[in-house]
Enzyme design. Structure first.
Site, PDB file in Angstrom:
ATOM      1  N   MET A  35      -3.715 -26.741  12.949  1.00  0.00           N
ATOM      2  CA  MET A  35      -2.340 -26.318  13.824  1.00  0.00           C
ATOM      3  C   MET A  35      -1.072 -27.080  13.180  1.00  0.00           C
ATOM      4  O   MET A  35       0.040 -27.019  14.124  1.00  0.00           O
ATOM      5  CB  MET A  35      -2.598 -26.585  15.162  1.00  0.00           C
ATOM      6  CG  MET A  35      -3.662 -25.837  15.885  1.00  0.00           C
ATOM      7  SD  MET A  35      -3.829 -25.593  17.637  1.00  0.00           S
ATOM      8  CE  MET A  35      -3.838 -27.168  18.049  1.00  0.00           C
ATOM      9  N   GLY A  36      -1.190 -27.466  12.018  1.00  0.00           N
ATOM     10  CA  GLY A  36      -0.029 -28.194  11.338  1.00  0.00           C
ATOM     11  C   GLY A  36       0.168 -29.665  12.016  1.00  0.00           C
ATOM     12  O   GLY A  36      -0.755 -30.249  12.504  1.00  0.00           O
ATOM     13  N   ALA A  40      -3.500 -37.830   7.916  1.00  0.00           N
ATOM     14  CA  ALA A  40      -4.569 -38.040   6.788  1.00  0.00           C
ATOM     15  C   ALA A  40      -5.888 -37.501   7.383  1.00  0.00           C
ATOM     16  O   ALA A  40      -6.832 -37.301   6.200  1.00  0.00           O
ATOM     17  CB  ALA A  40      -4.871 -39.594   6.758  1.00  0.00           C
ATOM     18  N   HIS A  42      -6.311 -34.235   8.470  1.00  0.00           N
ATOM     19  CA  HIS A  42      -6.272 -32.866   7.607  1.00  0.00           C
ATOM     20  C   HIS A  42      -6.224 -33.169   6.329  1.00  0.00           C
ATOM     21  O   HIS A  42      -7.016 -32.097   5.454  1.00  0.00           O
ATOM     22  CB  HIS A  42      -5.055 -32.196   8.188  1.00  0.00           C
ATOM     23  CG  HIS A  42      -4.828 -32.125   9.527  1.00  0.00           C
ATOM     24  ND1 HIS A  42      -3.941 -32.812  10.256  1.00  0.00           N
ATOM     25  CD2 HIS A  42      -5.297 -31.248  10.528  1.00  0.00           C
ATOM     26  CE1 HIS A  42      -3.777 -32.338  11.725  1.00  0.00           C
ATOM     27  NE2 HIS A  42      -4.751 -31.390  11.815  1.00  0.00           N
ATOM     28  N   LYS A 154     -14.080 -34.879  14.309  1.00  0.00           N
ATOM     29  CA  LYS A 154     -13.344 -35.304  15.464  1.00  0.00           C
ATOM     30  C   LYS A 154     -13.558 -34.380  16.663  1.00  0.00           C
ATOM     31  O   LYS A 154     -13.548 -34.816  17.973  1.00  0.00           O
ATOM     32  CB  LYS A 154     -11.854 -35.255  14.882  1.00  0.00           C
ATOM     33  CG  LYS A 154     -10.720 -35.165  15.992  1.00  0.00           C
ATOM     34  CD  LYS A 154     -10.512 -36.613  16.494  1.00  0.00           C
ATOM     35  CE  LYS A 154      -9.252 -36.472  17.389  1.00  0.00           C
ATOM     36  NZ  LYS A 154      -8.898 -35.332  18.229  1.00  0.00           N
ATOM     37  N   GLN A 158     -15.845 -28.272  18.965  1.00  0.00           N
ATOM     38  CA  GLN A 158     -15.154 -27.328  18.475  1.00  0.00           C
ATOM     39  C   GLN A 158     -16.201 -26.880  17.386  1.00  0.00           C
ATOM     40  O   GLN A 158     -16.523 -25.654  16.999  1.00  0.00           O
ATOM     41  CB  GLN A 158     -13.979 -27.546  17.933  1.00  0.00           C
ATOM     42  CG  GLN A 158     -13.266 -26.555  16.978  1.00  0.00           C
ATOM     43  CD  GLN A 158     -11.747 -26.885  16.790  1.00  0.00           C
ATOM     44  OE1 GLN A 158     -10.975 -26.492  17.708  1.00  0.00           O
ATOM     45  NE2 GLN A 158     -11.502 -27.460  15.647  1.00  0.00           N
ATOM     46  N   SER A 190      -4.960 -37.951  15.186  1.00  0.00           N
ATOM     47  CA  SER A 190      -4.478 -36.581  15.892  1.00  0.00           C
ATOM     48  C   SER A 190      -3.112 -36.469  15.815  1.00  0.00           C
ATOM     49  O   SER A 190      -2.331 -37.166  15.919  1.00  0.00           O
ATOM     50  CB  SER A 190      -5.191 -36.775  17.335  1.00  0.00           C
ATOM     51  OG  SER A 190      -4.682 -35.809  18.203  1.00  0.00           O
ATOM     52  N   SER A 191      -2.924 -35.192  15.723  1.00  0.00           N
ATOM     53  CA  SER A 191      -1.269 -34.675  16.046  1.00  0.00           C
ATOM     54  C   SER A 191      -0.903 -35.198  17.224  1.00  0.00           C
ATOM     55  O   SER A 191       0.514 -35.424  17.213  1.00  0.00           O
ATOM     56  CB  SER A 191      -1.214 -33.173  15.826  1.00  0.00           C
ATOM     57  OG  SER A 191      -1.720 -32.637  14.509  1.00  0.00           O
TER      58      SER A 191
HETATM   59  P1  AMP Z   1      -5.905 -29.478  14.506  1.00  0.00           P
HETATM   60  O1  AMP Z   1      -4.801 -29.233  13.372  1.00  0.00           O
HETATM   61  O2  AMP Z   1      -6.033 -30.518  15.427  1.00  0.00           O
HETATM   62  O3  AMP Z   1      -6.341 -27.979  15.126  1.00  0.00           O
HETATM   63  O4  AMP Z   1      -7.153 -29.898  13.525  1.00  0.00           O
HETATM   64  C1  AMP Z   1      -7.334 -28.974  12.357  1.00  0.00           C
HETATM   65  C2  AMP Z   1      -8.790 -29.567  11.794  1.00  0.00           C
HETATM   66  O5  AMP Z   1      -8.541 -30.649  11.408  1.00  0.00           O
HETATM   67  C3  AMP Z   1      -9.908 -29.501  12.868  1.00  0.00           C
HETATM   68  O6  AMP Z   1     -10.973 -29.051  12.035  1.00  0.00           O
HETATM   69  C4  AMP Z   1     -10.089 -31.072  13.323  1.00  0.00           C
HETATM   70  O7  AMP Z   1     -11.208 -31.361  13.513  1.00  0.00           O
HETATM   71  C5  AMP Z   1      -9.555 -31.607  12.027  1.00  0.00           C
HETATM   72  N1  AMP Z   1      -9.243 -33.058  12.107  1.00  0.00           N
HETATM   73  C6  AMP Z   1      -8.112 -33.366  13.193  1.00  0.00           C
HETATM   74  N2  AMP Z   1      -8.228 -34.732  13.271  1.00  0.00           N
HETATM   75  C7  AMP Z   1      -8.919 -35.090  12.425  1.00  0.00           C
HETATM   76  C8  AMP Z   1      -9.618 -36.498  11.969  1.00  0.00           C
HETATM   77  N3  AMP Z   1      -8.800 -37.581  12.399  1.00  0.00           N
HETATM   78  N4  AMP Z   1     -10.291 -36.769  11.066  1.00  0.00           N
HETATM   79  C9  AMP Z   1     -10.846 -35.767  10.445  1.00  0.00           C
HETATM   80  N5  AMP Z   1     -10.426 -34.298  10.698  1.00  0.00           N
HETATM   81  C10 AMP Z   1      -9.618 -34.017  11.831  1.00  0.00           C
END
Ligand code: AMP
Length: 289
Positions: A35-36, A40, A42, A154, A158, A190-191
């Site tokens: 989701m942008g 680190a 991502h 994380k 999901q 986390s974003s």
């Molecule tokens: P999101 O942008 O939050 O939807 O996350 C996109 C992808 O990045 C998802 O598969 C998340 O599980 C992964 N992700 C988010 N935070 C982390 C993290 N701290 N370490 C590893 N992967 C992550």
């Protein structure tokens, strides 16, 4: 690692054409849905994809259907330019950044509803969330028909929901789950961490502390009935309100059948208006009690 700026594609059909063309040339394509507002965590998924694939596509799409009506869709951080700079450094070839109407055509009325691993925890507290996730992931897999897609541990629940859907619908894509990347104090990146004030950021370490406590007690052979209250105490110690703190089966997310495990500790907490989740795998153990 320097690299050229990724090509930004907004049209699902055009994106699909590029991916299929690359695969026809014998190139292995990796896909990282996001989701942008990239960090680190991502980047680690993109690097992992780059290691084992010839080309990597990253989608950046803040998916409205996975947010509840009182959740943070409107304020969710959006930084496409900075995201593309980060992805250039990780050798990403394409950024797929569709408009909402391209993913959800006007009049759309179809959702993919996963039961099983979607039922408890996030599924219970965020009604419709996993239907939104499953639907968008399926749509993204159509536009980006890659060999393999990378997800972060994380968001443990999901990953189970996505794997269930891919298996049940026979979607032709591999799913790889990569480790959680953390700040030095243990907070999972986390974003949503961007919402935290400096004081809240300090308190947010309580989630990692709660999981560390779970791991300690688990390795000492303590029961789930002892571990879960200790996890809640660790959250309360930093004034983090607990949505759930649980030790369950890592595949079904149901109560443990075998108290020796393996298990997963899951935690969700709220700090002010920010809601964070985290988890830790608990390996099989030989003694209990
Ligand atoms: P999101 O942008 O939050 O939807 O996350 C996109 C992808 O990045 C998802 O598969 C998340 O599980 C992964 N992700 C988010 N935070 C982390 C993290 N701290 N370490 C590893 N992967 C992550």
């Amino acid at each position: 690692m320097a690299g050229s700026t990724p090509e930004i594609e907004r049209d699902p059909e055009a994106m699909r054409g590029r991916i299929l063309a690359a695969r026809r040339e014998g190139r292995r394509v990796g896909f990282v849905p996001t989701m942008g507002s990239l960090h680190a965590g991502h980047a680690s998924l993109a690097s992992r994809a780059r290691e084992s694939c010839d080309d990597v596509a990253v989608s950046i799409f803040v998916n409205p259907t996975q947010f509840g009506p009182r959740e943070d869709y409107d304020r969710y951080p959006r930084n496409l330019e900075a995201d593309c700079e980060l992805l250039a450094r990780h050798g990403v070839r394409w950024v797929f950044a569709p408009a909402v109407e391209a993913v959800y055509p006007p009049g759309n009325a179809t959702r993919i509803v996963v039961d099983g691993p979607a039922r408890r925890f996030e599924g219970e507290l965020r009604p419709g969330h996993f239907a939104g996730v499953a639907t968008v992931v399926c749509r993204l897999f159509q536009a980006v028909p890659a060999d393999v897609a990378y997800f972060g541990a994380k968001d443990w629940q999901q990953t189970l929901v996505v794997r269930r859907m891919v298996h049940d619908l026979g979607l032709p894509i591999g799913i790889l789950v990569c480790p959680t990347v953390r700040d030095p104090d243990g907070l999972a990146m986390s974003s949503r961490n961007a919402y935290l004030s400096p004081a809240e950021r300090q308190r947010a370490v309580a989630l990692a502390e709660s999981l560390a406590q779970a791991e300690r007690l688990w390795s000492q052979g303590r029961s789930v009935a002892e571990i879960e209250p200790a996890m809640r105490t660790a959250l309360a110690a930093r004034d983090v309100s607990c949505d759930y703190a649980a030790v369950v089966d890592p595949e079904s997310l149901e109560p443990l059948v075998d108290p020796h495990g393996p298990a997963i500790a899951l935690v969700a907490g709220r700090i002010g208006t920010t809601r964070l989740i985290d988890n830790r795998e608990l390996p099989s153990r030989t003694t209990v009690g």
